[in-house]
Structures are given as structure tokens and as C-alpha cells.
Design a protein around this motif. Structure first.
Motif, PDB file in Angstrom:
ATOM      1  N   ASP A  12      20.589  33.906 -52.539  1.00  0.00           N
ATOM      2  CA  ASP A  12      21.409  32.573 -52.839  1.00  0.00           C
ATOM      3  C   ASP A  12      21.729  31.765 -51.127  1.00  0.00           C
ATOM      4  N   ILE A  13      21.904  32.699 -50.265  1.00  0.00           N
ATOM      5  CA  ILE A  13      22.538  32.223 -49.083  1.00  0.00           C
ATOM      6  C   ILE A  13      21.087  31.519 -48.365  1.00  0.00           C
ATOM      7  N   LEU A  14      20.131  32.286 -48.414  1.00  0.00           N
ATOM      8  CA  LEU A  14      18.898  32.115 -47.756  1.00  0.00           C
ATOM      9  C   LEU A  14      18.222  30.857 -48.474  1.00  0.00           C
ATOM     10  N   ARG A  15      18.399  30.746 -49.588  1.00  0.00           N
ATOM     11  CA  ARG A  15      17.714  29.628 -50.538  1.00  0.00           C
ATOM     12  C   ARG A  15      18.294  28.555 -49.999  1.00  0.00           C
ATOM     13  N   ALA A  16      19.702  28.553 -50.006  1.00  0.00           N
ATOM     14  CA  ALA A  16      20.516  27.518 -49.655  1.00  0.00           C
ATOM     15  C   ALA A  16      20.106  26.799 -48.337  1.00  0.00           C
ATOM     16  N   ARG A  17      19.831  27.724 -47.399  1.00  0.00           N
ATOM     17  CA  ARG A  17      19.724  27.160 -45.844  1.00  0.00           C
ATOM     18  C   ARG A  17      18.277  26.673 -45.809  1.00  0.00           C
ATOM     19  N   ILE A  18      17.386  27.339 -46.609  1.00  0.00           N
ATOM     20  CA  ILE A  18      15.899  26.706 -46.584  1.00  0.00           C
ATOM     21  C   ILE A  18      15.962  25.242 -47.329  1.00  0.00           C
ATOM     22  N   LEU A  19      16.753  25.113 -48.589  1.00  0.00           N
ATOM     23  CA  LEU A  19      16.655  23.776 -49.273  1.00  0.00           C
ATOM     24  C   LEU A  19      17.385  22.862 -48.396  1.00  0.00           C
ATOM     25  N   VAL A  20      18.250  23.033 -47.550  1.00  0.00           N
ATOM     26  CA  VAL A  20      18.946  22.138 -46.548  1.00  0.00           C
ATOM     27  C   VAL A  20      18.238  21.670 -45.261  1.00  0.00           C
ATOM     28  N   GLY A  21      16.839  22.284 -45.199  1.00  0.00           N
ATOM     29  CA  GLY A  21      16.119  22.079 -44.226  1.00  0.00           C
ATOM     30  C   GLY A  21      16.278  22.912 -42.875  1.00  0.00           C
ATOM     31  N   GLU A  22      17.217  23.977 -42.936  1.00  0.00           N
ATOM     32  CA  GLU A  22      17.443  25.057 -41.682  1.00  0.00           C
ATOM     33  C   GLU A  22      15.774  25.623 -41.255  1.00  0.00           C
ATOM     34  N   TRP A  23      15.078  25.956 -42.168  1.00  0.00           N
ATOM     35  CA  TRP A  23      13.742  26.247 -41.806  1.00  0.00           C
ATOM     36  C   TRP A  23      12.829  25.427 -42.691  1.00  0.00           C
ATOM     37  N   GLY A  24      11.755  24.766 -41.698  1.00  0.00           N
ATOM     38  CA  GLY A  24      11.044  23.806 -42.470  1.00  0.00           C
ATOM     39  C   GLY A  24       9.981  24.435 -43.338  1.00  0.00           C
ATOM     40  N   VAL A  25       9.237  23.825 -44.082  1.00  0.00           N
ATOM     41  CA  VAL A  25       7.881  24.497 -44.723  1.00  0.00           C
ATOM     42  C   VAL A  25       6.943  24.915 -43.699  1.00  0.00           C
ATOM     43  N   GLY A  26       6.496  26.040 -43.813  1.00  0.00           N
ATOM     44  CA  GLY A  26       5.461  26.664 -42.909  1.00  0.00           C
ATOM     45  C   GLY A  26       6.130  27.378 -41.679  1.00  0.00           C
ATOM     46  N   GLU A  27       7.372  27.329 -41.630  1.00  0.00           N
ATOM     47  CA  GLU A  27       8.108  27.773 -40.550  1.00  0.00           C
ATOM     48  C   GLU A  27       8.488  29.225 -40.861  1.00  0.00           C
ATOM     49  N   ARG A  28       8.383  30.100 -39.534  1.00  0.00           N
ATOM     50  CA  ARG A  28       8.658  31.441 -39.824  1.00  0.00           C
ATOM     51  C   ARG A  28      10.302  31.786 -39.895  1.00  0.00           C
ATOM     52  N   LEU A  29      10.645  32.642 -40.567  1.00  0.00           N
ATOM     53  CA  LEU A  29      12.224  32.910 -40.529  1.00  0.00           C
ATOM     54  C   LEU A  29      12.411  33.775 -39.461  1.00  0.00           C
ATOM     55  N   PRO A  30      13.535  34.077 -39.209  1.00  0.00           N
ATOM     56  CA  PRO A  30      13.821  35.351 -38.243  1.00  0.00           C
ATOM     57  C   PRO A  30      13.616  36.487 -38.680  1.00  0.00           C
ATOM     58  N   SER A  31      13.848  37.272 -37.942  1.00  0.00           N
ATOM     59  CA  SER A  31      13.449  39.024 -38.321  1.00  0.00           C
ATOM     60  C   SER A  31      14.528  39.318 -39.309  1.00  0.00           C
ATOM     61  N   ARG A  32      14.243  40.402 -40.047  1.00  0.00           N
ATOM     62  CA  ARG A  32      15.145  40.929 -40.775  1.00  0.00           C
ATOM     63  C   ARG A  32      16.382  41.465 -40.322  1.00  0.00           C
ATOM     64  N   ALA A  33      16.180  42.186 -38.988  1.00  0.00           N
ATOM     65  CA  ALA A  33      17.134  42.707 -38.185  1.00  0.00           C
ATOM     66  C   ALA A  33      18.480  41.442 -37.962  1.00  0.00           C
ATOM     67  N   ARG A  34      17.778  40.248 -37.464  1.00  0.00           N
ATOM     68  CA  ARG A  34      18.600  39.068 -37.307  1.00  0.00           C
ATOM     69  C   ARG A  34      19.448  38.314 -38.538  1.00  0.00           C
ATOM     70  N   MET A  35      18.666  38.433 -39.565  1.00  0.00           N
ATOM     71  CA  MET A  35      19.191  38.011 -40.635  1.00  0.00           C
ATOM     72  C   MET A  35      20.312  38.560 -41.110  1.00  0.00           C
ATOM     73  N   ALA A  36      20.205  40.144 -40.927  1.00  0.00           N
ATOM     74  CA  ALA A  36      21.139  40.964 -41.409  1.00  0.00           C
ATOM     75  C   ALA A  36      22.316  40.860 -40.775  1.00  0.00           C
ATOM     76  N   VAL A  37      22.521  40.609 -39.486  1.00  0.00           N
ATOM     77  CA  VAL A  37      23.588  40.424 -38.641  1.00  0.00           C
ATOM     78  C   VAL A  37      24.043  39.180 -39.209  1.00  0.00           C
ATOM     79  N   ASP A  38      23.322  38.007 -39.203  1.00  0.00           N
ATOM     80  CA  ASP A  38      24.041  36.734 -39.775  1.00  0.00           C
ATOM     81  C   ASP A  38      24.618  37.107 -40.983  1.00  0.00           C
ATOM     82  N   CYS A  39      24.213  37.707 -41.680  1.00  0.00           N
ATOM     83  CA  CYS A  39      24.774  37.842 -43.156  1.00  0.00           C
ATOM     84  C   CYS A  39      25.565  38.754 -43.424  1.00  0.00           C
ATOM     85  N   GLY A  40      25.846  39.826 -42.255  1.00  0.00           N
ATOM     86  CA  GLY A  40      26.900  40.883 -42.350  1.00  0.00           C
ATOM     87  C   GLY A  40      26.437  41.865 -43.584  1.00  0.00           C
TER      88      GLY A  40
END
Length: 252
Positions: A12-40
């Protein structure tokens, strides 16, 4: 599974970040390790969350490259209507004005195929009874939009000019006209739609990902005596097509 499962909360957190445009269409997301740190959370939780968003059609994984925000596809509307056509016949016979209707397709038939138990039950025949099995792949505007596997009992069509649905004098004419030519009158069509997930085979043929949402329609066609004369399993990718059922109103 409970809605408060950690991976669903991260999804749900990642979906919300995508929908507000933090990552645009066709853009690569950060690594799993980076997102794990961001989300705790742990990397396995992020992995499951990303997998959920891939299944939901929001992300796509690219082998050796990473995970990207998926390019949205326009969903074409497919109307299934008893008063437009009593039984869906060949897509080639329609004028193509209805968006979403297949404008080209491939079919491959096999004769004398023993009916599996589930198919035999739907056709009210004994398991192992010989059938004609036909695989269809439908395209609209050049992209695959539907698969279908059809079964017809050879006890009805064997020795007639219509034994092969896509060959002979009534090729591409649909079940109603073909059966009528041998004295079998169609009266009823029963369809059972169910949501499902694409298998790897479906994914390969439809150009989607395994696990993507599809609509599975189990269709059986009956004659005026209530005898099943054809049954089919149709698979429609949710990302490509919106299926709408239209019904007429019987007037007194």
C-alpha cells in the motif's frame, strides 16, 4: 490473509508513492535493500510487496534489470450480448466497429481427442468420448486479447462437413449456423465467469505476466433438447479487456 500482513502494508505504501508520481511510468524502482531500509522492514517483506504490485499490474519485473513502473494499457471493452448475437460466431464476420472485438485470430483443431473428465461432465458424455478440440488465439489491433479452448462431441459432427469448426463449407460461421446445417438447433448459451490468475502458458500467449489477473469464462452451448453441443474455456486478460454483459428485456 489478514489485511494487516506486513507485506500488504508495504504494498500500500509503494502503491501510494507510485500514484503520487514519485516514480513515473517506465521508471525503475530503487533496490529491494533500499526500499527495505526506507520502509523499516526486511527484504523478504519488500519482495512480497513488489510481487503483489506486479500481480496487480502496477509494476513489471525485467530480468537482470530490476523492477519498473508498468506502462498502463488501455482496456478495450468487449460486450457479450444475447441480443446482438445469439451465440458468438467468427470474429471475422463482424464489422470491427466495436472496440475490443477481435479482428484477427488463429485456430488449430485436433480430432478424436478423448474428453477429460471435467469436459465430459460439461458435455454430458462419458469420459474418454472422442471430441474435436480447437485452440483459438484472438487479436485486436495486433495484440493478443483472448484465448479459447473449445470441445465438440464427435458423436454429433463426425462424418459431416462441419466436423472441423474452421474448415469446410461453413468455416468461420459460428456454432449456430454450423449446427443448424446438420439439423441441430441451438437454443441456450450458459456462461460462468470467474476471476483467475494467468498461468505461465497463458502469460506466454497473451504477452502478460504469470499471475496477472484474467477472466475465465466457462461457456456451454445447448440445443433445443437441452443437449450440450459445445463447451469452451475462454481466458481474457484483465489488463487488456473490460467484459460487459448486455441483456435484452422481454416484453409482455
Amino acid at each position: 490473509m489478514p489485511r494487516d500482513a506486513p507485506y500488504l502494508a508495504v504494498a500500500d505504501i509503494l502503491r501510494a508513492r507510485i500514484l503520487v508520481g514519485e516514480w513515473g511510468v517506465g521508471e525503475r524502482l530503487p533496490s529491494r535493500a533500499r526500499m527495505a531500509v526506507d520502509c523499516g522492514v526486511g527484504r523478504n517483506v519488500v519482495q512480497r510487496a513488489v510481487g503483489r504490485l506486479i500481480i496487480d499490474g502496477l509494476l513489471e519485473g525485467r530480468t537482470g534489470s530490476g523492477t519498473y513502473v508498468r506502462t498502463p494499457h488501455e482496456r478495450l471493452r468487449l460486450v457479450r450480448s444475447r441480443h446482438r448475437e445469439r451465440v458468438e460466431g467468427s470474429p471475422r464476420r463482424h464489422d470491427g466497429k466495436e472496440r475490443g472485438r477481435a479482428d484477427s485470430w488463429d485456430a488449430h483443431s485436433q480430432v478424436r481427442v478423448p474428453a477429460p473428465e471435467a469436459i465430459a461432465e460439461r458435455l454430458a458424455i462419458d469420459p474418454g468420448s472422442l471430441c474435436v478440440q480447437t485452440h483459438y488465439e484472438f487479436l485486436a489491433d495486433g495484440q493478443p486479447v483472448q484465448l479459447s479452448e473449445s470441445w465438440e462431441p464427435m458423436a454429433i459432427t463426425d462424418g459431416t462437413p462441419i466436423v472441423l469448426p474452421e474448415m469446410g463449407p461453413l468455416a468461420e460461421r459460428g456454432v449456430v449456423e454450423r449446427m443448424c446445417s446438420i439439423g441441430v438447433v441451438i437454443s441456450t448459451v450458459v456462461e460462468v465467469p470467474r476471476p483467475a490468475r494467468a498461468t505461465q502458458t497463458h502469460a506466454n500467449l497473451l504477452g502478460i505476466s504469470a499471475g496477472d489477473l484474467v477472466l475465465h469464462i466457462e461457456r456451454t452451448i445447448f440445443d433445443t433438447d437441452g443437449r450440450p453441443v459445445e463447451t469452451a474455456d475462454m481466458v481474457i486478460p484483465d489488463v487488456r479487456r473490460e467484459v460487459v454483459y448486455e441483456f435484452g428485456v422481454d416484453r409482455t
